[in-house]
Design a protein around this motif. Structure first.
Motif, PDB file in Angstrom:
ATOM      1  N   ALA A  65     -36.673  49.704 -31.476  1.00  0.00           N
ATOM      2  CA  ALA A  65     -35.326  50.049 -31.944  1.00  0.00           C
ATOM      3  C   ALA A  65     -35.307  51.415 -32.605  1.00  0.00           C
ATOM      4  CB  ALA A  65     -34.842  48.979 -32.923  1.00  0.00           C
ATOM      5  N   GLU A  66     -36.424  51.776 -33.218  1.00  0.00           N
ATOM      6  CA  GLU A  66     -36.500  53.040 -33.943  1.00  0.00           C
ATOM      7  C   GLU A  66     -36.502  54.238 -33.006  1.00  0.00           C
ATOM      8  OE1 GLU A  66     -39.279  55.100 -37.423  1.00  0.00           O
ATOM      9  OE2 GLU A  66     -39.870  53.233 -36.468  1.00  0.00           O
ATOM     10  N   LYS A  68     -43.199  45.092 -36.971  1.00  0.00           N
ATOM     11  CA  LYS A  68     -41.749  44.994 -36.815  1.00  0.00           C
ATOM     12  C   LYS A  68     -41.153  44.160 -37.944  1.00  0.00           C
ATOM     13  CE  LYS A  68     -41.907  45.230 -31.788  1.00  0.00           C
ATOM     14  NZ  LYS A  68     -41.676  44.515 -30.532  1.00  0.00           N
ATOM     15  N   LEU A  69     -40.097  44.673 -38.548  1.00  0.00           N
ATOM     16  CA  LEU A  69     -39.330  43.922 -39.525  1.00  0.00           C
ATOM     17  C   LEU A  69     -38.168  43.294 -38.766  1.00  0.00           C
ATOM     18  CD1 LEU A  69     -38.957  43.289 -42.590  1.00  0.00           C
ATOM     19  CD2 LEU A  69     -37.317  45.168 -42.625  1.00  0.00           C
ATOM     20  N   ARG A  70     -38.111  41.961 -38.751  1.00  0.00           N
ATOM     21  CA  ARG A  70     -37.144  41.260 -37.905  1.00  0.00           C
ATOM     22  C   ARG A  70     -36.055  40.569 -38.721  1.00  0.00           C
ATOM     23  NH1 ARG A  70     -38.932  41.125 -32.720  1.00  0.00           N
ATOM     24  NH2 ARG A  70     -41.155  41.496 -32.342  1.00  0.00           N
ATOM     25  N   THR A  71     -34.987  40.192 -38.020  1.00  0.00           N
ATOM     26  CA  THR A  71     -33.861  39.523 -38.664  1.00  0.00           C
ATOM     27  C   THR A  71     -34.107  38.036 -38.853  1.00  0.00           C
ATOM     28  OG1 THR A  71     -32.816  39.194 -36.505  1.00  0.00           O
ATOM     29  CG2 THR A  71     -32.195  41.177 -37.752  1.00  0.00           C
ATOM     30  N   VAL A 128     -35.244  44.991 -36.899  1.00  0.00           N
ATOM     31  CA  VAL A 128     -34.403  45.888 -37.695  1.00  0.00           C
ATOM     32  C   VAL A 128     -34.984  47.295 -37.659  1.00  0.00           C
ATOM     33  CG1 VAL A 128     -33.486  46.351 -40.007  1.00  0.00           C
ATOM     34  CG2 VAL A 128     -33.744  43.988 -39.209  1.00  0.00           C
ATOM     35  N   THR A 129     -36.290  47.344 -37.827  1.00  0.00           N
ATOM     36  CA  THR A 129     -37.009  48.618 -37.796  1.00  0.00           C
ATOM     37  C   THR A 129     -38.484  48.322 -37.590  1.00  0.00           C
ATOM     38  OG1 THR A 129     -37.388  50.713 -38.992  1.00  0.00           O
ATOM     39  CG2 THR A 129     -37.455  48.681 -40.291  1.00  0.00           C
ATOM     40  N   ILE A 130     -39.266  49.338 -37.441  1.00  0.00           N
ATOM     41  CA  ILE A 130     -40.715  49.189 -37.358  1.00  0.00           C
ATOM     42  C   ILE A 130     -41.315  49.894 -38.570  1.00  0.00           C
ATOM     43  CG2 ILE A 130     -42.784  49.711 -36.040  1.00  0.00           C
ATOM     44  CD1 ILE A 130     -41.112  49.548 -33.522  1.00  0.00           C
ATOM     45  N   TYR A 164     -38.088  39.848 -42.114  1.00  0.00           N
ATOM     46  CA  TYR A 164     -39.204  38.939 -41.894  1.00  0.00           C
ATOM     47  C   TYR A 164     -40.303  39.639 -41.096  1.00  0.00           C
ATOM     48  CZ  TYR A 164     -35.596  35.681 -43.309  1.00  0.00           C
ATOM     49  OH  TYR A 164     -34.596  35.040 -44.005  1.00  0.00           O
ATOM     50  N   LEU A 165     -41.566  39.441 -41.526  1.00  0.00           N
ATOM     51  CA  LEU A 165     -42.698  40.071 -40.862  1.00  0.00           C
ATOM     52  C   LEU A 165     -43.753  39.020 -40.524  1.00  0.00           C
ATOM     53  CD1 LEU A 165     -41.987  41.935 -43.674  1.00  0.00           C
ATOM     54  CD2 LEU A 165     -43.340  43.543 -42.358  1.00  0.00           C
ATOM     55  N   ALA A 166     -44.343  39.138 -39.346  1.00  0.00           N
ATOM     56  CA  ALA A 166     -45.471  38.286 -38.967  1.00  0.00           C
ATOM     57  C   ALA A 166     -46.742  38.930 -39.506  1.00  0.00           C
ATOM     58  CB  ALA A 166     -45.544  38.144 -37.450  1.00  0.00           C
ATOM     59  N   THR A 167     -47.480  38.194 -40.348  1.00  0.00           N
ATOM     60  CA  THR A 167     -48.672  38.765 -40.977  1.00  0.00           C
ATOM     61  C   THR A 167     -49.967  38.300 -40.329  1.00  0.00           C
ATOM     62  OG1 THR A 167     -48.846  36.974 -42.604  1.00  0.00           O
ATOM     63  CG2 THR A 167     -47.483  38.870 -43.191  1.00  0.00           C
ATOM     64  N   GLY A 168     -49.871  37.420 -39.338  1.00  0.00           N
ATOM     65  CA  GLY A 168     -51.088  36.965 -38.685  1.00  0.00           C
ATOM     66  C   GLY A 168     -50.851  35.648 -37.984  1.00  0.00           C
ATOM     67  N   PRO A 169     -51.871  35.117 -37.301  1.00  0.00           N
ATOM     68  CA  PRO A 169     -51.732  33.843 -36.591  1.00  0.00           C
ATOM     69  C   PRO A 169     -51.677  32.672 -37.551  1.00  0.00           C
ATOM     70  CG  PRO A 169     -53.988  34.593 -36.516  1.00  0.00           C
ATOM     71  CD  PRO A 169     -53.200  35.717 -37.143  1.00  0.00           C
TER      72      PRO A 169
END
Length: 377
Positions: free
Chosen positions: A122-123, A267-270, A279-281, A312-317
């Motif tokens: 998106a950026e 990635k920062l997500r909704t 939303v952004t990276i 919201y961010l994914a920080t790992g499995p």
């Protein structure tokens, strides 16, 4: 990747309404993947091909690419690669294609494999016109073909023929419906990625899986890879479809007040899903303050309070478990680096390696991987 794929007329006697796991894509987010894991994907789930993340932008090289390529090939699967695009100009596209191709060659991606461009930022691309994205994508693909790789574009269904042109019989398109029965999306393309949270028996976390409609990602040849038990593949495929029919309701948020310094772009997500809008990276080095965490969709997610709601961010499995996050507690964490061991981490932090392993739900004989997060108190 958060995208989609297409379907090939492979026949395993599956339910005609079940979507297949023809191709899996993997990256550093999945950690180290062994040959045994790929063999299990092949034999028990009917996976035929794997797409490995090679690079991102003009400097990032996926640290697991070389081992993934070698282990996929050892498992008898077709191998392909992809590059996460950051380009916004034609010159940048050509530079990234050169970087991706040279990195792929060094990592052992065979000539003739697909090296797709993952266009979903998106950026960068989100702010460009369709004509500009088409120009840049064409430049990238033309350049990688000079190195002997075959080209394709991966993107989301909402961007296909909107933000960029995806012609028929090309493209790897992402789209995640909640109800799979009877639906086949993007059948005019090479591949449809239909889930970002599929699970395999001996592998941790969630995976992006795709159904192939052409033989483009299987080297233009009829696949010689056969599962050992077609009935097992059928059962697993039907279970996977059933599991993606609705969101899980078992996940629980827990309080986790923590400050992260990102080691790589995230990635920062909704929402709490890899299919949620980015939303952004956030670039590497960004400091992120969070207030809650949850296990969902194969990932460990954290919530970041923002001026207008949350990101919201994914920080790992999911193997980075929430079990040891205690509500109201203050915690110290350590991110495993290459060359670390239970003993060296414990020594640097003034504790017993047995205590360190135990409080992370493991033993000193458990394997730890670079990028894994360990709790220190």
């Amino acid at each position: 990747m958060t995208g989609a794929a297409m379907i090939v007329a492979f026949s395993f006697g599956l339910n005609a309404q079940a979507v297949r796991m023809d191709m899996v894509d993997v990256s550093n987010n999945n950690g180290y993947m062994s040959t045994a894991e790929y063999v299990s994907m092949r034999n028990e789930f009917g996976v035929k091909a794997v797409a490995v993340k090679i690079s991102e932008g003009s400097t990032y090289k996926d640290p697991y690419a070389a081992s993934n390529i070698a282990n996929v090939q050892a498992a008898g699967l077709y191998i392909n690669g992809y590059h996460f695009a950051r380009y916004a100009t034609k010159a940048q596209a050509i530079a990234e294609a050169d970087f991706a191709s040279k990195t792929a060659k060094a990592d052992g991606l065979p000539i003739g494999a697909v090296l797709a461009t993952d266009v979903e930022s998106a950026e960068e691309q989100g702010n460009l016109s369709q004509a500009a994205n088409d120009r840049n994508n064409a430049a990238f693909m033309k350049e990688i073909q000079k190195f002997g790789y075959r080209a394709d574009i991966y993107t989301s269904g909402s961007w296909a023929n909107n933000k960029m042109t995806i012609k028929g019989k090309t493209g790897w398109i992402a789209g995640y419906p909640y109800v799979m029965a009877g639906q086949k999306w993007y059948t005019n393309n090479n591949a449809w990625q239909w889930s970002g949270s599929a699970h395999f028996r001996i592998s941790y976390g969630g995976f992006d899986v795709s159904q192939l409609y052409t033989d483009y990602y299987t080297a233009g040849q009829k696949s010689t890879v056969k599962p050992t038990d077609k009935n097992v593949v059928k059962a697993n495929s039907q279970a996977a479809n059933k599991n993606t029919s609705k969101p899980s309701t078992s996940a629980k948020w827990v309080k986790e007040t923590k400050t992260y310094t990102l080691k790589t772009a995230v990635k920062l997500r909704t929402g709490v899903s890899t299919s949620s809008r980015a939303v952004t990276i956030l670039p590497a080095g960004t400091t992120v303050k969070t207030d809650q965490a949850i296990i969902q969709g194969g990932y460990r997610w954290v919530r970041q309070p923002r001026f207008s709601g949350y990101g919201y961010l994914a920080t790992g499995p999911t193997s980075n478990t929430l079990e040891y996050v205690k509500i109201g507690a203050s915690h110290a964490y350590y991110t495993v680096k290459s060359g670390d061991s239970w003993w060296s981490i414990a020594q640097r932090n003034g504790m017993s390696m047995y205590t360190l392993a135990s409080q992370n739900g493991m033993s000193i004989y458990s394997t730890i991987y670079p990028g894994q997060t360990l709790e220190l108190n």
